[in-house]
Design a protein around this motif. Structure first.
Motif, PDB file in Angstrom:
ATOM      1  N   LYS A   3       0.830  -1.204   0.000  1.00 34.00           N
ATOM      2  CA  LYS A   3       0.000   0.000   0.000  1.00 34.00           C
ATOM      3  C   LYS A   3       0.866   1.256   0.000  1.00 34.00           C
ATOM      4  O   LYS A   3       0.562   2.224  -0.701  1.00 34.00           O
ATOM      5  CB  LYS A   3      -0.927   0.015   1.213  1.00 34.00           C
ATOM      6  CG  LYS A   3      -2.059  -0.962   1.134  1.00 34.00           C
ATOM      7  CD  LYS A   3      -2.960  -0.840   2.349  1.00 34.00           C
ATOM      8  CE  LYS A   3      -4.106  -1.798   2.281  1.00 34.00           C
ATOM      9  NZ  LYS A   3      -4.999  -1.666   3.448  1.00 34.00           N
ATOM     10  N   LEU A   4       1.934   1.232   0.775  1.00 30.58           N
ATOM     11  CA  LEU A   4       2.849   2.372   0.822  1.00 30.58           C
ATOM     12  C   LEU A   4       3.489   2.604  -0.544  1.00 30.58           C
ATOM     13  O   LEU A   4       3.570   3.730  -1.024  1.00 30.58           O
ATOM     14  CB  LEU A   4       3.925   2.146   1.883  1.00 30.58           C
ATOM     15  CG  LEU A   4       4.973   3.235   2.018  1.00 30.58           C
ATOM     16  CD1 LEU A   4       4.351   4.539   2.486  1.00 30.58           C
ATOM     17  CD2 LEU A   4       6.072   2.800   2.974  1.00 30.58           C
ATOM     18  N   ARG A   5       3.937   1.514  -1.176  1.00 35.09           N
ATOM     19  CA  ARG A   5       4.536   1.629  -2.507  1.00 35.09           C
ATOM     20  C   ARG A   5       3.525   2.176  -3.519  1.00 35.09           C
ATOM     21  O   ARG A   5       3.860   3.025  -4.350  1.00 35.09           O
ATOM     22  CB  ARG A   5       5.052   0.265  -2.963  1.00 35.09           C
ATOM     23  CG  ARG A   5       5.795   0.309  -4.284  1.00 35.09           C
ATOM     24  CD  ARG A   5       6.415  -1.025  -4.606  1.00 35.09           C
ATOM     25  NE  ARG A   5       5.577  -2.125  -4.226  1.00 35.09           N
ATOM     26  CZ  ARG A   5       5.173  -3.093  -5.047  1.00 35.09           C
ATOM     27  NH1 ARG A   5       5.544  -3.092  -6.299  1.00 35.09           N
ATOM     28  NH2 ARG A   5       4.412  -4.061  -4.621  1.00 35.09           N
ATOM     29  N   ASP A   6       2.281   1.717  -3.435  1.00 38.96           N
ATOM     30  CA  ASP A   6       1.238   2.208  -4.343  1.00 38.96           C
ATOM     31  C   ASP A   6       0.949   3.689  -4.115  1.00 38.96           C
ATOM     32  O   ASP A   6       0.761   4.446  -5.076  1.00 38.96           O
ATOM     33  CB  ASP A   6      -0.044   1.397  -4.165  1.00 38.96           C
ATOM     34  CG  ASP A   6       0.084  -0.019  -4.706  1.00 38.96           C
ATOM     35  OD1 ASP A   6       1.015  -0.263  -5.522  1.00 38.96           O
ATOM     36  OD2 ASP A   6      -0.725  -0.875  -4.310  1.00 38.96           O
ATOM     37  N   LYS A   7       0.929   4.118  -2.841  1.00 42.25           N
ATOM     38  CA  LYS A   7       0.689   5.534  -2.542  1.00 42.25           C
ATOM     39  C   LYS A   7       1.819   6.410  -3.073  1.00 42.25           C
ATOM     40  O   LYS A   7       1.579   7.478  -3.639  1.00 42.25           O
ATOM     41  CB  LYS A   7       0.538   5.745  -1.034  1.00 42.25           C
ATOM     42  CG  LYS A   7      -0.769   5.261  -0.485  1.00 42.25           C
ATOM     43  CD  LYS A   7      -0.877   5.527   1.000  1.00 42.25           C
ATOM     44  CE  LYS A   7      -2.194   5.028   1.548  1.00 42.25           C
ATOM     45  NZ  LYS A   7      -2.346   5.295   2.985  1.00 42.25           N
ATOM     46  N   ILE A   8       3.059   5.943  -2.903  1.00 43.52           N
ATOM     47  CA  ILE A   8       4.206   6.711  -3.405  1.00 43.52           C
ATOM     48  C   ILE A   8       4.168   6.782  -4.923  1.00 43.52           C
ATOM     49  O   ILE A   8       4.401   7.838  -5.515  1.00 43.52           O
ATOM     50  CB  ILE A   8       5.528   6.090  -2.897  1.00 43.52           C
ATOM     51  CG1 ILE A   8       5.648   6.266  -1.391  1.00 43.52           C
ATOM     52  CG2 ILE A   8       6.728   6.694  -3.615  1.00 43.52           C
ATOM     53  CD1 ILE A   8       6.812   5.524  -0.771  1.00 43.52           C
TER      54      ILE A   8
END
Length: 89
Positions: A3-8
């Protein structure tokens, strides 16, 4: 983590799209400003290094390493006496 990678990744795409929407003249101006700021910081850092190394009080003493310091041995030996570990037999 995904999720963090997708948000970035989503944020980076938004920023890239915003950059592409800007006029070319505005992009060039911002690039010049960013480069000017980078160059200014570099010059300030180099001047700071020259000033700090040109002072006479700035000395460095280099000695050979003789071995383990006696202070650390004394410190460690005191701690080893207080630890009572039992070994299973």
């Amino acid at each position: 983590m995904k999720k963090l990678r997708d948000k970035i990744e989503h944020y980076m795409l938004e920023v890239e799209n915003h950059w592409k929407v800007l006029a070319v003249a505005k992009q060039r101006l911002l690039t010049k400003i960013f480069f000017g700021g980078y160059a200014l910081l570099t010059v300030i850092f180099i001047i700071n290094v020259f000033i700090s190394t040109s002072q006479r009080s700035n000395t460095m003493s280099i000695h050979h390493i003789d071995g383990i310091s006696k202070k650390t041995l004394e410190k460690d030996s005191g701690q080893n006496d207080t630890v009572n570990s039992k070994v299973k037999e």
